[in-house]
Write a protein that holds these residues in place. Sequence first.
Motif, PDB file in Angstrom:
ATOM      1  N   ARG A 154       7.669  13.089   1.304  1.00  0.00           N
ATOM      2  CA  ARG A 154       6.920  11.718   1.367  1.00  0.00           C
ATOM      3  C   ARG A 154       5.737  11.821   0.633  1.00  0.00           C
ATOM      4  O   ARG A 154       5.331  10.454   0.078  1.00  0.00           O
ATOM      5  CB  ARG A 154       6.523  11.463   2.737  1.00  0.00           C
ATOM      6  N   CYS A 194       6.576   9.950  -2.609  1.00  0.00           N
ATOM      7  CA  CYS A 194       6.381   8.347  -2.353  1.00  0.00           C
ATOM      8  C   CYS A 194       5.072   8.049  -2.289  1.00  0.00           C
ATOM      9  O   CYS A 194       4.957   6.691  -2.900  1.00  0.00           O
ATOM     10  CB  CYS A 194       7.081   8.046  -0.854  1.00  0.00           C
ATOM     11  N   ASN A 228      10.440   7.428  -8.599  1.00  0.00           N
ATOM     12  CA  ASN A 228      10.778   8.488  -8.034  1.00  0.00           C
ATOM     13  C   ASN A 228      12.367   8.788  -7.384  1.00  0.00           C
ATOM     14  O   ASN A 228      12.655   8.246  -6.435  1.00  0.00           O
ATOM     15  CB  ASN A 228       9.879   8.272  -6.585  1.00  0.00           C
ATOM     16  N   CYS A 231      10.619   2.924  -0.544  1.00  0.00           N
ATOM     17  CA  CYS A 231      10.448   2.905   0.869  1.00  0.00           C
ATOM     18  C   CYS A 231       9.310   2.396   1.353  1.00  0.00           C
ATOM     19  O   CYS A 231       8.171   2.085   0.776  1.00  0.00           O
ATOM     20  CB  CYS A 231      10.528   4.298   1.224  1.00  0.00           C
TER      21      CYS A 231
HETATM   22 ZN    ZN Z   1      10.056   6.787  -0.922  1.00  0.00          ZN
END
Ligand code: ZN
Length: 147
Positions: free
Chosen positions: A122, A125, A36, A64
């Motif tokens: 997000r 993610c 990503n 993350c």
């Molecule tokens: Zn991320």
Amino acid sequence: MSDLRELYQEVIFDHNRHPRNFGKLVNANRHSEGFNPLCGDSLDLYLIVDNNRIIDIKFEGQGCAISTASASLMTEVLKGKTLQEAEQLFEGFHQMVTTGETPSIDLGKLSVLAGVSEFPARVKCASLSWHTLNAALHNSTQPVTTE
Ligand code: ZN
């Protein structure tokens, strides 16, 4: 609702700090890589699929908190599931994080990521591990990218 949200956040933090099924599966018969680039998340997904069922699943990578927690939760939920069940969970999860709607199937602990739908950046993610799974199950050799 705010209590529930705090509980959800705790689960996400916990999975980020202590990812489940983290590492390489040396005897994996499916493998895929996902990236990503927007966030810098990357992961390698390893599976052992036998007789239409996910016998074992592990991941490695850096990303993350949301991408790590999502991959960790995904491996926990998918272990022992049939490929059809995995496909249904993928669709339900995708629906939840992209639309914020409650999917028709029970997502179990994956529901802790429902709040991601409010943060479009997000969503990638959270869904990276699932897109990588999709590639691994369909024997795609191309690395997956969310862009
Ligand atoms: Zn991320």
